[in-house]
Design a protein around this motif. Structure first.
Motif, PDB file in Angstrom:
ATOM      1  N   ASP A   1       0.828  -1.205   0.000  1.00  6.43           N
ATOM      2  CA  ASP A   1       0.000   0.000   0.000  1.00  6.43           C
ATOM      3  C   ASP A   1       0.864   1.258   0.000  1.00  6.43           C
ATOM      4  N   PHE A   2       1.908   1.257   0.836  1.00  4.49           N
ATOM      5  CA  PHE A   2       2.805   2.406   0.846  1.00  4.49           C
ATOM      6  C   PHE A   2       4.137   2.034   1.477  1.00  4.49           C
ATOM      7  N   LEU A   3       5.131   2.904   1.266  1.00  8.17           N
ATOM      8  CA  LEU A   3       6.458   2.788   1.854  1.00  8.17           C
ATOM      9  C   LEU A   3       6.765   4.109   2.547  1.00  8.17           C
ATOM     10  N   ARG A   4       7.387   4.016   3.721  1.00  9.30           N
ATOM     11  CA  ARG A   4       7.659   5.247   4.470  1.00  9.30           C
ATOM     12  C   ARG A   4       9.021   5.162   5.150  1.00  9.30           C
ATOM     13  N   SER A   5       9.822   6.197   4.996  1.00  8.78           N
ATOM     14  CA  SER A   5      11.123   6.240   5.658  1.00  8.78           C
ATOM     15  C   SER A   5      10.943   6.344   7.169  1.00  8.78           C
ATOM     16  N   ASP A   6      11.769   5.601   7.903  1.00 12.81           N
ATOM     17  CA  ASP A   6      11.709   5.618   9.363  1.00 12.81           C
ATOM     18  C   ASP A   6      13.132   5.498   9.899  1.00 12.81           C
ATOM     19  N   GLU A   7      13.803   6.646  10.021  1.00 11.51           N
ATOM     20  CA  GLU A   7      15.196   6.711  10.459  1.00 11.51           C
ATOM     21  C   GLU A   7      16.079   5.819   9.573  1.00 11.51           C
TER      22      GLU A   7
ATOM     23  N   HIS B   1      -2.967   2.489  -6.677  1.00 10.54           N
ATOM     24  CA  HIS B   1      -4.141   1.609  -6.660  1.00 10.54           C
ATOM     25  C   HIS B   1      -4.747   1.509  -5.258  1.00 10.54           C
ATOM     26  N   ALA B   2      -3.964   1.860  -4.233  1.00  7.90           N
ATOM     27  CA  ALA B   2      -4.430   1.718  -2.854  1.00  7.90           C
ATOM     28  C   ALA B   2      -5.161   2.952  -2.352  1.00  7.90           C
ATOM     29  N   ILE B   3      -5.172   4.028  -3.133  1.00  6.76           N
ATOM     30  CA  ILE B   3      -5.763   5.289  -2.676  1.00  6.76           C
ATOM     31  C   ILE B   3      -7.285   5.228  -2.751  1.00  6.76           C
ATOM     32  N   SER B   4      -7.923   5.608  -1.636  1.00  4.35           N
ATOM     33  CA  SER B   4      -9.375   5.736  -1.611  1.00  4.35           C
ATOM     34  C   SER B   4      -9.782   7.142  -2.050  1.00  4.35           C
ATOM     35  N   HIS B   5      -9.231   8.158  -1.384  1.00  2.84           N
ATOM     36  CA  HIS B   5      -9.511   9.542  -1.763  1.00  2.84           C
ATOM     37  C   HIS B   5      -8.446  10.456  -1.169  1.00  2.84           C
ATOM     38  N   VAL B   6      -8.428  11.682  -1.643  1.00  3.34           N
ATOM     39  CA  VAL B   6      -7.449  12.674  -1.196  1.00  3.34           C
ATOM     40  C   VAL B   6      -8.202  13.904  -0.705  1.00  3.34           C
ATOM     41  N   THR B   7      -7.813  14.408   0.468  1.00  2.00           N
ATOM     42  CA  THR B   7      -8.430  15.611   1.008  1.00  2.00           C
ATOM     43  C   THR B   7      -7.403  16.729   1.045  1.00  2.00           C
ATOM     44  N   ARG B   8      -7.825  17.922   0.630  1.00  4.94           N
ATOM     45  CA  ARG B   8      -6.940  19.075   0.641  1.00  4.94           C
ATOM     46  C   ARG B   8      -6.812  19.630   2.046  1.00  4.94           C
TER      47      ARG B   8
ATOM     48  N   GLU C   1      -1.268  24.487   1.173  1.00  5.81           N
ATOM     49  CA  GLU C   1      -0.968  23.711  -0.032  1.00  5.81           C
ATOM     50  C   GLU C   1      -0.439  22.317   0.294  1.00  5.81           C
ATOM     51  N   THR C   2      -1.135  21.627   1.153  1.00  4.24           N
ATOM     52  CA  THR C   2      -0.830  20.245   1.473  1.00  4.24           C
ATOM     53  C   THR C   2      -2.103  19.422   1.263  1.00  4.24           C
ATOM     54  N   ALA C   3      -1.969  18.123   1.442  1.00  6.49           N
ATOM     55  CA  ALA C   3      -3.130  17.239   1.310  1.00  6.49           C
ATOM     56  C   ALA C   3      -2.871  15.964   2.090  1.00  6.49           C
ATOM     57  N   ASP C   4      -3.922  15.188   2.296  1.00  9.89           N
ATOM     58  CA  ASP C   4      -3.827  13.905   2.979  1.00  9.89           C
ATOM     59  C   ASP C   4      -4.400  12.819   2.089  1.00  9.89           C
ATOM     60  N   ILE C   5      -3.707  11.682   2.048  1.00 14.82           N
ATOM     61  CA  ILE C   5      -4.168  10.530   1.285  1.00 14.82           C
ATOM     62  C   ILE C   5      -4.835   9.535   2.225  1.00 14.82           C
ATOM     63  N   HIS C   6      -6.032   9.117   1.879  1.00 15.84           N
ATOM     64  CA  HIS C   6      -6.750   8.095   2.631  1.00 15.84           C
ATOM     65  C   HIS C   6      -6.732   6.813   1.794  1.00 15.84           C
ATOM     66  N   LEU C   7      -6.481   5.701   2.462  1.00 16.79           N
ATOM     67  CA  LEU C   7      -6.275   4.434   1.771  1.00 16.79           C
ATOM     68  C   LEU C   7      -7.482   3.517   1.888  1.00 16.79           C
ATOM     69  N   LYS C   8      -7.624   2.642   0.921  1.00 17.95           N
ATOM     70  CA  LYS C   8      -8.696   1.656   0.945  1.00 17.95           C
ATOM     71  C   LYS C   8      -8.423   0.630   2.035  1.00 17.95           C
ATOM     72  N   GLY C   9      -9.342   0.468   2.971  1.00 18.45           N
ATOM     73  CA  GLY C   9      -9.230  -0.573   3.975  1.00 18.45           C
ATOM     74  C   GLY C   9      -8.143  -0.377   5.006  1.00 18.45           C
ATOM     75  N   ARG C  10      -7.596   0.832   5.128  1.00 20.05           N
ATOM     76  CA  ARG C  10      -6.570   1.114   6.135  1.00 20.05           C
ATOM     77  C   ARG C  10      -6.906   2.428   6.826  1.00 20.05           C
ATOM     78  N   ALA C  11      -6.545   2.504   8.108  1.00 20.47           N
ATOM     79  CA  ALA C  11      -6.777   3.737   8.856  1.00 20.47           C
ATOM     80  C   ALA C  11      -5.658   4.754   8.641  1.00 20.47           C
ATOM     81  N   ASP C  12      -4.514   4.304   8.086  1.00 17.29           N
ATOM     82  CA  ASP C  12      -3.380   5.209   7.886  1.00 17.29           C
ATOM     83  C   ASP C  12      -3.756   6.385   6.980  1.00 17.29           C
ATOM     84  N   VAL C  13      -3.274   7.556   7.353  1.00 19.14           N
ATOM     85  CA  VAL C  13      -3.433   8.761   6.536  1.00 19.14           C
ATOM     86  C   VAL C  13      -2.042   9.257   6.174  1.00 19.14           C
ATOM     87  N   LEU C  14      -1.770   9.395   4.886  1.00 18.26           N
ATOM     88  CA  LEU C  14      -0.436   9.755   4.417  1.00 18.26           C
ATOM     89  C   LEU C  14      -0.391  11.216   3.993  1.00 18.26           C
ATOM     90  N   PRO C  15       0.680  11.919   4.348  1.00 14.82           N
ATOM     91  CA  PRO C  15       0.777  13.337   3.976  1.00 14.82           C
ATOM     92  C   PRO C  15       1.240  13.520   2.540  1.00 14.82           C
TER      93      PRO C  15
END
Length: 259
Positions: free
Chosen positions: A169-175, A222-229, A233-247
């Motif tokens: 669904d996504f990849l995120r840097s963590d240190e 393909h994993a994106i459900s919707h995007v909110t502004r 000038e930023t936005a948040d990505i909401h994913l299908k079937g996941r509670a995670d919100v990506l910046p």
């Protein structure tokens, strides 16, 4: 001048929809009369609607954008859309056939629109692009063409899991690590760690499926459900079937500006 008409062919619905909306802003008079999910549909839709301009994704399942262009020939002005910048630059360096690189940027699209409008105003015939198509096909067939990453060995606790890239669904840097978030065959959300830096992974991923949306986040489109502004000038990505919100940071907001 007659109303300009266009066909858009891309196997990724999200990117196809975004290009339609970006074109609506850049060229309000352009009428998108057909959309296709692959090269075969592009040829069928072209024969039915006969648009004057075709935006063709280079990499599509079945019949590719290059192969579809051969069927269309000189009957339309062509614009290729590609995730592989160096292929486009090398194959189209003389500018006879225009191209857009994913993710499509508004400034680049505006330049393309201006060139197309000039060709239509001057009633220029579509370019004989057979030699360029052969060159592009040859480059795409080269053995050193990058193969998309298919599997990752992900650490989950004390064990290692083989994770298909298609499930991510996504990849995120963590240190020092990169977090891999995926869903298995049972649909459950999972996550684990790998040591490969995000930048290195991004270079190996399919650019038509994965996009960087923040300096520390890459998302599967393909994993994106919707995007909110958001604000500033930023936005948040909401994913299908996941509670995670990506910046989505300002630098990448143009990917979703038309959504």
């Amino acid at each position: 001048m007659n109303v300009a008409t266009a066909l858009i062919a891309d196997d990724e619905p999200l990117l196809r929809k975004a290009l339609v909306r970006m074109l609506a802003d850049a060229w309000p008079q352009l009428e998108v009369v057909a959309q296709a999910r692959n090269g075969r549909e592009a040829v069928e839709q072209y024969e039915e609607r006969q648009p004057g301009i075709c935006f063709l994704d280079v990499h599509m399942p079945g019949l590719s954008g290059v192969e579809a262009a051969r069927f269309i020939g000189r009957r339309a002005h062509l614009v290729f859309v590609t995730a592989y910048d160096r292929y486009a630059v090398q194959a189209f360096e003389h500018g006879a056939v225009d191209y857009l690189v994913k993710p499509v940027e508004p400034a680049r699209l505006a330049d393309t629109v201006a060139r197309l409008q000039e060709r239509l105003r001057a009633a220029q015939p579509a370019t004989d692009h057979e030699a360029l198509l052969e060159q592009l096909e040859a480059r795409l067939r080269r053995k050193d063409a990058p193969a998309s990453l298919r599997w990752l060995r992900v650490a989950v606790g004390q064990s290692l899991r083989m994770v298909s890239v298609d499930e991510i669904d996504f990849l995120r840097s963590d240190e020092k690590y990169t977090v891999v978030a995926w869903r298995g065959d049972d649909g459950r959300a999972n996550d684990g760690l790998i040591r490969t830096p995000l930048k290195e992974l991004l270079a190996q991923l399919d650019g038509s499926r994965f996009a960087q949306v923040h300096r520390s986040v890459v998302v599967n489109l393909h994993a994106i459900s919707h995007v909110t502004r958001g604000d500033n000038e930023t936005a948040d990505i909401h994913l299908k079937g996941r509670a995670d919100v990506l910046p989505v940071s300002r630098s990448y907001l143009h990917l979703f500006r038309q959504m």
